[in-house]
Design a protein around this motif. Structure first.
Motif, mmCIF file in Angstrom:
data_model
loop_
_atom_site.group_PDB
_atom_site.id
_atom_site.type_symbol
_atom_site.label_atom_id
_atom_site.label_comp_id
_atom_site.label_asym_id
_atom_site.label_seq_id
_atom_site.Cartn_x
_atom_site.Cartn_y
_atom_site.Cartn_z
ATOM 1 N N TYR A 1 1.095 -0.993 -0.265
ATOM 2 C CA TYR A 1 0.274 -0.240 0.239
ATOM 3 C C TYR A 1 1.480 1.698 -0.283
ATOM 4 C CZ TYR A 1 -3.521 3.133 0.918
ATOM 5 O OH TYR A 1 -4.892 3.791 1.079
ATOM 6 N N ILE A 2 1.985 1.276 0.796
ATOM 7 C CA ILE A 2 3.047 2.322 0.736
ATOM 8 C C ILE A 2 3.548 2.414 -0.571
ATOM 9 C CG2 ILE A 2 4.902 3.278 1.979
ATOM 10 C CD1 ILE A 2 3.853 2.106 4.758
ATOM 11 N N ARG A 3 3.878 1.607 -1.412
ATOM 12 C CA ARG A 3 4.168 1.518 -2.565
ATOM 13 C C ARG A 3 2.903 2.297 -3.526
ATOM 14 N NH1 ARG A 3 7.117 -3.376 -1.378
ATOM 15 N NH2 ARG A 3 5.357 -4.692 -2.481
ATOM 16 N N PHE A 4 2.520 1.435 -3.710
ATOM 17 C CA PHE A 4 1.110 2.549 -4.351
ATOM 18 C C PHE A 4 1.386 3.943 -3.878
ATOM 19 C CE2 PHE A 4 -3.066 3.396 -4.293
ATOM 20 C CZ PHE A 4 -3.783 3.297 -5.553
ATOM 21 N N LEU A 5 1.081 4.413 -2.902
ATOM 22 C CA LEU A 5 0.967 5.732 -2.986
ATOM 23 C C LEU A 5 1.932 6.461 -3.437
ATOM 24 C CD1 LEU A 5 -0.066 6.099 1.172
ATOM 25 C CD2 LEU A 5 -1.385 6.024 -1.040
ATOM 26 N N GLY A 6 3.349 5.964 -3.811
ATOM 27 C CA GLY A 6 4.750 6.462 -4.272
ATOM 28 C C GLY A 6 4.992 7.482 -3.016
ATOM 29 N N GLU A 7 4.936 8.869 -4.545
ATOM 30 C CA GLU A 7 5.462 10.093 -4.002
ATOM 31 C C GLU A 7 4.814 10.609 -3.842
ATOM 32 O OE1 GLU A 7 8.674 11.007 -3.312
ATOM 33 O OE2 GLU A 7 9.460 8.868 -3.832
ATOM 34 N N ASP A 8 3.313 10.940 -3.676
ATOM 35 C CA ASP A 8 2.563 11.289 -3.061
ATOM 36 C C ASP A 8 1.489 11.315 -2.557
ATOM 37 O OD1 ASP A 8 1.949 12.223 -5.963
ATOM 38 O OD2 ASP A 8 0.930 10.101 -6.678
ATOM 39 N N MET A 9 2.482 11.250 -1.215
ATOM 40 C CA MET A 9 1.968 10.884 0.435
ATOM 41 C C MET A 9 1.106 12.651 1.025
ATOM 42 S SD MET A 9 2.306 8.007 1.682
ATOM 43 C CE MET A 9 2.116 8.674 3.861
ATOM 44 N N PRO A 10 -0.161 12.390 1.449
ATOM 45 C CA PRO A 10 -0.419 13.819 1.711
ATOM 46 C C PRO A 10 0.188 15.006 2.777
ATOM 47 C CG PRO A 10 -2.345 12.192 1.665
ATOM 48 C CD PRO A 10 -0.609 11.272 1.522
ATOM 49 N N THR A 11 -0.015 15.881 2.569
ATOM 50 C CA THR A 11 0.743 16.573 3.417
ATOM 51 C C THR A 11 0.136 16.756 4.710
ATOM 52 O OG1 THR A 11 -0.107 18.815 2.620
ATOM 53 C CG2 THR A 11 2.084 17.850 2.263
ATOM 54 N N SER A 12 -1.177 17.044 4.390
ATOM 55 C CA SER A 12 -2.592 17.093 5.813
ATOM 56 C C SER A 12 -2.237 16.253 6.585
ATOM 57 C CB SER A 12 -3.793 17.228 5.012
ATOM 58 O OG SER A 12 -4.523 16.428 6.406
ATOM 59 N N THR A 13 -2.551 16.292 8.057
ATOM 60 C CA THR A 13 -2.283 15.102 8.789
ATOM 61 C C THR A 13 -3.317 13.982 8.767
ATOM 62 O OG1 THR A 13 -1.038 16.911 10.347
ATOM 63 C CG2 THR A 13 -1.778 14.347 11.145
ATOM 64 N N VAL A 14 -4.509 14.913 8.613
ATOM 65 C CA VAL A 14 -5.842 13.372 8.055
ATOM 66 C C VAL A 14 -5.665 13.321 7.573
ATOM 67 C CG1 VAL A 14 -7.773 14.640 8.447
ATOM 68 C CG2 VAL A 14 -6.536 15.488 9.494
ATOM 69 N N VAL A 15 -5.646 13.539 6.955
ATOM 70 C CA VAL A 15 -5.000 12.602 5.483
ATOM 71 C C VAL A 15 -4.422 11.172 5.151
ATOM 72 C CG1 VAL A 15 -5.062 12.135 3.137
ATOM 73 C CG2 VAL A 15 -6.609 14.096 3.835
ATOM 74 N N ARG A 16 -2.854 12.196 6.279
ATOM 75 C CA ARG A 16 -1.724 11.214 5.966
ATOM 76 C C ARG A 16 -2.472 10.014 6.711
ATOM 77 N NH1 ARG A 16 1.643 14.794 6.567
ATOM 78 N NH2 ARG A 16 1.828 15.010 8.808
ATOM 79 N N ASN A 17 -3.004 10.207 8.421
ATOM 80 C CA ASN A 17 -3.592 9.568 8.983
ATOM 81 C C ASN A 17 -4.273 8.559 8.335
ATOM 82 O OD1 ASN A 17 -1.423 10.484 11.430
ATOM 83 N ND2 ASN A 17 -3.430 11.757 11.624
ATOM 84 N N ALA A 18 -5.043 8.833 7.495
ATOM 85 C CA ALA A 18 -6.409 7.664 6.747
ATOM 86 C C ALA A 18 -5.564 6.898 5.646
ATOM 87 C CB ALA A 18 -7.647 9.278 6.329
ATOM 88 N N PHE A 19 -4.552 7.485 5.005
ATOM 89 C CA PHE A 19 -4.022 6.379 4.154
ATOM 90 C C PHE A 19 -3.510 5.737 5.526
ATOM 91 C CE2 PHE A 19 -3.615 9.535 0.884
ATOM 92 C CZ PHE A 19 -4.432 9.045 -0.240
ATOM 93 N N ILE A 20 -2.500 5.919 6.733
ATOM 94 C CA ILE A 20 -2.443 4.530 7.423
ATOM 95 C C ILE A 20 -3.199 3.536 7.526
ATOM 96 C CG2 ILE A 20 -0.781 5.074 9.831
ATOM 97 C CD1 ILE A 20 0.346 6.990 8.577
ATOM 98 N N TRP A 21 -3.939 4.242 8.256
ATOM 99 C CA TRP A 21 -4.984 3.312 9.180
ATOM 100 C C TRP A 21 -5.529 2.835 8.345
ATOM 101 C CZ3 TRP A 21 -5.221 1.506 13.901
ATOM 102 C CH2 TRP A 21 -4.961 2.719 14.433
ATOM 103 N N HIS A 22 -6.241 3.179 6.308
ATOM 104 C CA HIS A 22 -6.299 1.769 5.530
ATOM 105 C C HIS A 22 -5.466 0.913 5.708
ATOM 106 C CE1 HIS A 22 -8.053 1.051 1.868
ATOM 107 N NE2 HIS A 22 -6.730 1.461 1.454
ATOM 108 N N ALA A 23 -3.800 1.850 5.593
ATOM 109 C CA ALA A 23 -2.896 0.102 5.533
ATOM 110 C C ALA A 23 -2.798 -0.486 5.948
ATOM 111 C CB ALA A 23 -1.237 0.943 5.311
ATOM 112 N N VAL A 24 -3.042 -0.604 7.454
ATOM 113 C CA VAL A 24 -3.605 -0.966 8.644
ATOM 114 C C VAL A 24 -4.564 -2.019 8.659
ATOM 115 C CG1 VAL A 24 -4.000 -1.428 11.300
ATOM 116 C CG2 VAL A 24 -2.052 0.566 10.575
#
Length: 60
Positions: A23-46
């Motif tokens: 999932y992290i590789r899928f995100l590539g270089e496009d990690m969001p800068t917003s803490t809320v959105v970044r946390n959503a991505f991390i929880w999706h991966a979890v």
């Protein structure tokens, strides 16, 4: 960096680790800068990792 893991001893958590890495590789270089959105991505991966750890139907 050298991989020091013993390839003969596979952890039962490996499917979860692989789900998160994928999932992290899928995100590539496009990690969001917003803490809320970044946390959503991390929880999706979890959640993907936890889903990967669930025993297949009929094996439990």
């Amino acid at each position: 960096m050298t991989d020091t893991r013993d390839s003969t001893a596979i952890s039962p958590r490996e499917p979860a680790y692989e789900a998160v890495r994928t999932y992290i590789r899928f995100l590539g270089e496009d990690m969001p800068t917003s803490t809320v959105v970044r946390n959503a991505f991390i929880w999706h991966a979890v959640n993907a990792a936890l889903d990967a750890m669930e025993p297949a139907e009929g094996t439990a």
